[in-house]
Design an enzyme around this catalytic site. Structure first.
Site, PDB file in Angstrom:
ATOM      1  N   ASP A 204       0.830  -1.199   0.000  1.00  0.00           N
ATOM      2  CA  ASP A 204       0.000   0.000   0.000  1.00  0.00           C
ATOM      3  C   ASP A 204       0.868   1.253   0.000  1.00  0.00           C
ATOM      4  O   ASP A 204       1.849   1.348   0.740  1.00  0.00           O
ATOM      5  CB  ASP A 204      -0.895  -0.026   1.248  1.00  0.00           C
ATOM      6  CG  ASP A 204      -1.891   1.112   1.290  1.00  0.00           C
ATOM      7  OD1 ASP A 204      -2.714   1.210   0.367  1.00  0.00           O
ATOM      8  OD2 ASP A 204      -1.848   1.905   2.258  1.00  0.00           O
ATOM      9  N   GLU A 264       1.632  -0.559  -5.053  1.00  0.00           N
ATOM     10  CA  GLU A 264       0.672   0.492  -5.378  1.00  0.00           C
ATOM     11  C   GLU A 264       1.460   1.790  -5.340  1.00  0.00           C
ATOM     12  O   GLU A 264       1.773   2.313  -4.273  1.00  0.00           O
ATOM     13  CB  GLU A 264      -0.476   0.537  -4.367  1.00  0.00           C
ATOM     14  CG  GLU A 264      -1.508   1.588  -4.739  1.00  0.00           C
ATOM     15  CD  GLU A 264      -2.264   2.177  -3.561  1.00  0.00           C
ATOM     16  OE1 GLU A 264      -3.381   2.666  -3.754  1.00  0.00           O
ATOM     17  OE2 GLU A 264      -1.714   2.169  -2.432  1.00  0.00           O
TER      18      GLU A 264
END
Length: 541
Positions: A204, A264
């Protein structure tokens, strides 16, 4: 792929948002036993791996991305023993597991952050996070005018003139990745899950860990400047972030087979994204370019060609994605006129054009079939195989996304793509669970349920199942050959063995190339490919 360790290069990965997948105990929240009970569904769908969004202990200030403990399970979602049962069930079905890892921040309930608040300025406990003295005689103003991603200030007062940085919600204090203890602790976390059988990690906000907070701090306007040279933004995509991932890669490669990871990383340019995907780094990075593209043949062709070239230069494979837990579902995006402001549309403001749901689903099916034909990994989001639309009319008192509160009601947020799945056509929760649901499902979910689509050979679910099965049969090397003949609004390419994919973005039907039709996203008529339709063909025997 002949090398089993390279399974990820052309994998189909199915993202599960645990709280909205299947609820086994009736508390309204999806859980690990619920996922385990549906492993047969995932096997029959034909996916290669599951990506599990956060399942860690959390106050849900940001849908589980505010993590209390990176090495435990939220009691509402399950236990470590139930996690092990899920891993075993997936392995038995031939499905690998990728888990979300959240390294930019913890929750404000994390034991480290509670210790930091209790400790004085300059203490080792506070050095794990980003604390700074505020402006003004008594530090009464934040250290800078920075804005958080969910709205509002990026600094929160901690008392005694001190403030802590949170790039997202106040409940998500940023970690200080210059601190060796932070780096070592995350290596322990990665080892903890890899040792439990996890095959890979979705990282993330991978581009935000390294920060330059040397005074004086720039203004928000300076941070937003378009002319900043690569690698020098104070808060994201700094070159030194790759020193962190080099250590991670050394850990991943110590396993047999090596663990994989996907970043990401929302970065300004594609070549910057490629650094995260290098074999010396995480190995792959999300390519969101098609997700952001208009329904346009020229744009799709350009994006595909550029990303395949970029993947080759980075010695990795590309990733293709149209929907996830953070964006309006692509069946709805394609149903709206070009240029629609999705934030205004969700709020019901502005012109608020009606969604052409039939066109949206037709294009979504065609887009997915095109992506599945490409070299590289395809990431699917739970429910897209059912053609689920965005639930845009959730009432304000049901919204959970921090964006809604932090933006003072000017942005509705991401709850509309996180509504629980419909498994059956009847029942108050359409088979999601025996109790209530944490977000309400619309009545229209009955017709889109797994039960209703399971027996329909023309359903979106049936299309996905056939596509994944044919893809596994046809997919070989990562080569692709473009075909320039035909109308400009038709995208056509071939894969090794003569397998051809053709998509008609135009308004008029287009001629089909020669060959046996393996699969099409919609009905074919008179040897022609209708508008908004993709077909796969292979040489006639």
């Amino acid at each position: 792929m002949s090398d089993p360790a390279a399974w990820w290069r052309q994998a189909v990965v199915y993202q599960i948002y645990p709280r909205s997948f299947a609820d086994s105990n009736g508390d309204g929240i999806g859980d690990l036993p619920g996922i385990t009970s549906r492993v047969g569904y995932l096997r029959d769908l034909g996916v290669d791996a599951v990506w599990l969004s956060p399942f860690y202990p959390s106050a849900l200030a940001d849908g589980g991305y505010d993590v209390d403990d990176h090495r435990d399970i939220d009691p509402k979602i399950g236990t470590l023993a139930e996690f092990d049962e899920l891993v075993a069930a997936l392995k038995a079905a031939g499905i690998r597991l990728i888990v979300d890892i959240v390294p930019n921040h913890t929750s404000d309930r994390h034991e480290w952050f509670r210790a930091a608040l209790a400790a004085p300025p300059g203490s080792p406990e506070r050095d794990r996070y980003v604390f700074r003295r505020g402006e003004g005689l008594h530090g009464e103003r934040p250290p800078s005018d920075w804005t958080a991603a969910f709205g509002g200030p990026a600094w929160e007062p901690a008392g005694d003139g001190q403030w802590y940085l949170h790039m997202f919600a106040p409940e998500q204090p940023d970690l200080n990745w210059e601190n060796r203890e932070v780096r070592d602790d995350f290596l322990k976390t990665l080892t903890f899950w890899a040792d439990r059988g996890v095959d890979g990690f979705r990282v993330d906000v991978a581009n935000a860990l390294a920060k330059d907070l040397t005074p004086p701090l720039p203004s928000q306007a300076e941070l937003d400047a378009e002319d900043l040279p690569d690698g020098v933004h104070r808060l994201r995509d700094r070159d030194e972030v790759h020193e962190i991932y080099k250590e991670w890669r050394e850990l991943f490669d110590a396993y047999d087979p090596p663990r994989t990871a996907v970043a990401e990383a929302w970065v300004r340019s594609a070549h910057r994204r490629a650094r995260y995907a290098s074999p010396e780094g995480l190995g792959q990075a999300f390519n969101f370019d098609l997700l952001l593209a208009s329904w346009d043949a020229t744009e799709f062709r350009k994006i595909i060609a550029e990303n395949l070239a970029l993947a080759r230069s980075a010695r990795t494979s590309s990733t293709w994605v149209f929907s996830n837990h953070d964006v309006v579902r692509h069946a709805t995006r394609y149903a709206l006129p070009p240029g629609t402001d999705l934030k205004e549309w969700l709020l019901g403001q502005g012109a608020n054009p009606p969604a052409d749901t039939e066109r949206g689903l037709r294009r979504a099916r065609a887009a997915t079939l095109l992506a599945l034909a490409l070299p590289g990994s395809t990431y699917l989001y739970q429910g897209e195989e059912l053609g689920l639309p965005e639930v845009a009319d959730l009432p304000a008192d049901e919204l959970q996304d921090p964006t809604w509160v932090r933006s003072e009601g000017t942005e509705k947020g991401r709850d509309g793509c996180r509504v629980p799945l419909p498994w059956t056509a009847t029942g108050p929760l359409f088979g999601f669970g025996p109790g209530s649901a944490h977000l309400p499902q619309p009545a229209g979910f009955a017709e889109l349920s797994v039960e209703r689509q399971d027996a329909d050979g023309d359903s979106t679910l049936s299309l996905y199942r056939r596509a994944l099965a044919e893809r596994r049969r046809l997919q070989s090397s990562e080569a692709l050959e473009w075909h320039a003949e035909g109308p400009d609004d038709v995208v056509r390419f071939s894969r090794p063995g003569g397998w051809t994919c053709v998509t008609n973005f135009g308004e008029a039907p287009a001629p089909l190339p020669a060959g046996r039709v393996v699969l099409s996203s919609g009905p074919l008529r008179g040897g022609l490919l209708p508008s908004d339709t993709t077909a796969w063909l292979e040489p006639s025997s």
